[in-house]
Scaffold this motif. Sequence first.
Motif, short mmCIF file in Angstrom:
data_model
loop_
_atom_site.label_atom_id
_atom_site.label_comp_id
_atom_site.label_asym_id
_atom_site.label_seq_id
_atom_site.Cartn_x
_atom_site.Cartn_y
_atom_site.Cartn_z
N GLU A 38 49.83 28.53 -61.12
CA GLU A 38 48.79 27.57 -60.53
C GLU A 38 47.30 28.31 -60.64
O GLU A 38 46.22 27.53 -60.94
N THR A 39 47.14 29.59 -60.67
CA THR A 39 45.91 30.36 -60.99
C THR A 39 45.33 30.08 -62.21
O THR A 39 44.20 29.46 -62.34
N LEU A 40 46.32 30.09 -63.33
CA LEU A 40 45.72 29.86 -64.64
C LEU A 40 45.25 28.40 -64.78
O LEU A 40 44.39 27.83 -65.53
N ALA A 41 46.18 27.34 -64.27
CA ALA A 41 45.75 26.09 -64.16
C ALA A 41 44.33 25.77 -63.66
O ALA A 41 43.76 24.77 -64.04
N THR A 42 43.80 26.46 -62.74
CA THR A 42 42.56 26.30 -62.05
C THR A 42 41.15 26.71 -62.93
O THR A 42 40.20 26.50 -62.86
N VAL A 43 41.78 27.77 -63.97
CA VAL A 43 40.58 28.28 -64.57
C VAL A 43 39.83 27.42 -65.47
O VAL A 43 38.62 27.27 -65.49
N PRO A 44 40.78 26.56 -66.31
CA PRO A 44 39.86 25.32 -67.31
C PRO A 44 38.98 24.52 -66.55
O PRO A 44 37.83 24.53 -66.80
N PRO A 45 39.25 23.99 -65.21
CA PRO A 45 38.13 23.12 -64.60
C PRO A 45 37.18 24.10 -64.08
O PRO A 45 35.74 23.52 -64.01
N VAL A 46 37.42 25.09 -63.62
CA VAL A 46 36.32 26.27 -63.10
C VAL A 46 35.39 26.53 -64.23
O VAL A 46 34.05 26.41 -64.04
N SER B 265 41.41 14.83 -57.55
CA SER B 265 42.38 15.83 -58.30
C SER B 265 41.98 16.58 -59.43
O SER B 265 41.67 15.88 -60.20
N PHE B 266 41.95 17.68 -59.62
CA PHE B 266 41.92 18.31 -60.91
C PHE B 266 43.02 19.35 -61.32
O PHE B 266 43.06 19.92 -62.23
N LEU B 267 44.04 19.27 -60.50
CA LEU B 267 45.35 20.06 -60.86
C LEU B 267 46.58 19.02 -60.98
O LEU B 267 47.14 19.30 -62.18
N LEU B 268 46.87 18.63 -60.04
CA LEU B 268 48.10 17.65 -60.14
C LEU B 268 47.72 16.05 -60.20
O LEU B 268 47.49 15.52 -58.95
N PRO B 269 48.13 15.63 -61.37
CA PRO B 269 47.65 14.23 -61.38
C PRO B 269 48.94 13.67 -60.65
O PRO B 269 49.91 14.14 -60.42
N ASP B 270 48.73 12.09 -60.00
CA ASP B 270 49.69 11.21 -59.53
C ASP B 270 50.94 11.22 -60.47
O ASP B 270 52.25 11.26 -59.88
N GLU B 271 50.80 10.86 -61.75
CA GLU B 271 51.84 10.87 -62.71
C GLU B 271 51.88 11.81 -63.54
O GLU B 271 50.75 12.34 -64.01
N PRO B 272 52.92 12.12 -64.12
CA PRO B 272 53.06 13.21 -65.04
C PRO B 272 52.20 12.98 -66.39
O PRO B 272 52.28 11.68 -66.84
N LEU B 273 51.38 13.76 -67.01
CA LEU B 273 50.73 13.68 -68.18
C LEU B 273 51.76 13.82 -69.14
O LEU B 273 52.76 14.73 -69.28
N ARG B 274 51.69 12.77 -70.22
CA ARG B 274 52.70 12.54 -71.11
C ARG B 274 52.20 13.10 -72.70
O ARG B 274 52.85 13.41 -73.70
N SER B 275 50.82 13.34 -72.86
CA SER B 275 50.41 13.73 -74.11
C SER B 275 49.10 14.41 -73.77
O SER B 275 48.58 14.39 -72.70
N VAL B 276 48.63 15.08 -74.95
CA VAL B 276 47.35 15.84 -74.89
C VAL B 276 46.27 14.80 -74.40
O VAL B 276 45.49 15.06 -73.78
N GLN C 132 47.48 21.96 -68.61
CA GLN C 132 46.39 22.83 -67.90
C GLN C 132 46.80 24.17 -67.72
O GLN C 132 45.90 25.19 -67.86
N ILE C 133 48.08 24.54 -67.71
CA ILE C 133 48.69 25.94 -67.53
C ILE C 133 48.51 26.26 -68.82
O ILE C 133 48.07 28.00 -69.12
N VAL C 134 48.84 25.91 -70.21
CA VAL C 134 48.64 26.33 -71.40
C VAL C 134 47.07 26.72 -71.79
O VAL C 134 47.00 27.89 -72.24
#
Length: 470
Positions: free
Chosen positions: A223-231, A3-14, A97-99
């Motif tokens: 979601e579109t914007l969140a896909t941009v950083p890994p691209v 996965s490069f968008l949706l981790p299994d558990e919420p990310l809690r920090s930078v 990732q959206i930010v």
Amino acid sequence: MVSFLLPDEPLRSVDEYVAFGGAQGLARARELGPEQTIQEISLSGLRGRGGGGFPTGRKWQTVRRARGTTKYVVVNAAEGEPGTFKDRALMRRNPYQIVEGAAIAALTMGAVRVYICLKATFEQEIARMTEAVEEMQVAGLAGNTTMAIVTGPEEYLFGEEKAMLEVIEGNAPLPRLLPPFEHGLFAVAPQMGWQAAGADPDAPRGRFQAQPQSNPTLVNNAETLATVPPVLAHGAEWHRAMGTAHSAGHVICTVVGDVSHAGVAEIELGMSLGEAIAQIGGGMPPGREVKAVCSGVANAVVTGAHLDAEVSHEGMQAAGSGLGSAGFIVYDDTACMVDVAHAFSRFLWVESCGQCEACKLGSEDITAALERIEFGGGADIDVQEIGARLLTVTDGTRCALPVEEQIVIASILRTYPEEFADHLEGRLCERRHDLDLPKIVDIADGVARYDEHQRFKQADWTYAAAPSGY
Ligand code: SF4
């Protein structure tokens, strides 16, 4: 699948975001510069994830090249498509990732400000996005553009990009005439025709003479914007290698309805619809079969005979439908499709803003005819009425809502004529009625909770009093 968008558990920090692989895209965008960044996004094959599927690179190029002294970026996170919960899942688990994607867009557009738009009822998501913006700014990963969170109303149209600009400006979500790249945020030019400008050479004069004041604005789905950083971090080829010929990469897919459990998951585009229903929704309960699948209320219904269709733009199109925002509502073999058509049409009629007569009055007539048919008081003339109104409901309209009405209702009528005949000819319909419109409030532990107030919403956007004890 990684996965490069949706981790299994919420990310809690930078730090957790960096460990997930984030925070490399903005640096890469700075190295590349705006034109190369857009080139990379175009080559990656990324298409908008909000429902339209428009090529993201082309949209960015249009706004970047549009004449205008002031530009803005808007993050559309006001998710409201029935059957869809992907942006809220993303905001809960990976808001960073959206930010970062929004920061890249702002840098590339030369935007002066980013607005992140969510419904005021999205309390969890507002908290998570607010924290993420602050943390990313402190970490120096949010670029140099200011970011503001805008909360707005519950209306379906808040998610329409031209209406969203109105909400940011403090108005009701009524779609404006011109698209955001032509008439962006806080634009002062008249939207139509010509306006006397007196002796002032810089005064706005009309649609095509007013570019300096038009403030071209980029509106992208979260979601579109969140896909941009890994691209950008991994390169266009990496993204292009995933998915299908015309639908590259991954998508966050929602499955709700008569499945074993509701779910949201990141999948590679190209998975079959049946596999997505099995993997994300746990398949059908014992003894039940798929009768119909609707991708939101915006596309034609597909039957259980199309479960081998690819979850991709071209795959769903080949099945006679569309991908939409990859939110699938599944109905089993007990569901009454007359009831489904009525529920969908009522939703679109109620949510129509009424600026265009053909849309509001046409969807009202269609809904009324479907209601008569559903409750046994219909006649052939109601079917003729629906057919006539479906032809004109899109006349002279400002947004795509009546197009959705036209497509989805016509498809249900075409696909399940025998169910309409049963209702019209007075045979007892023993299929399941009173199906809930899946306007999702939450999905937790495999259970989707729908907005129970929606059924009381009226065509003027007020709510009728619920019966006592409801
Ligand atoms: Fe409103 Fe319908 Fe016109 Fe869209 S098409 S602006 S929903 S009346």
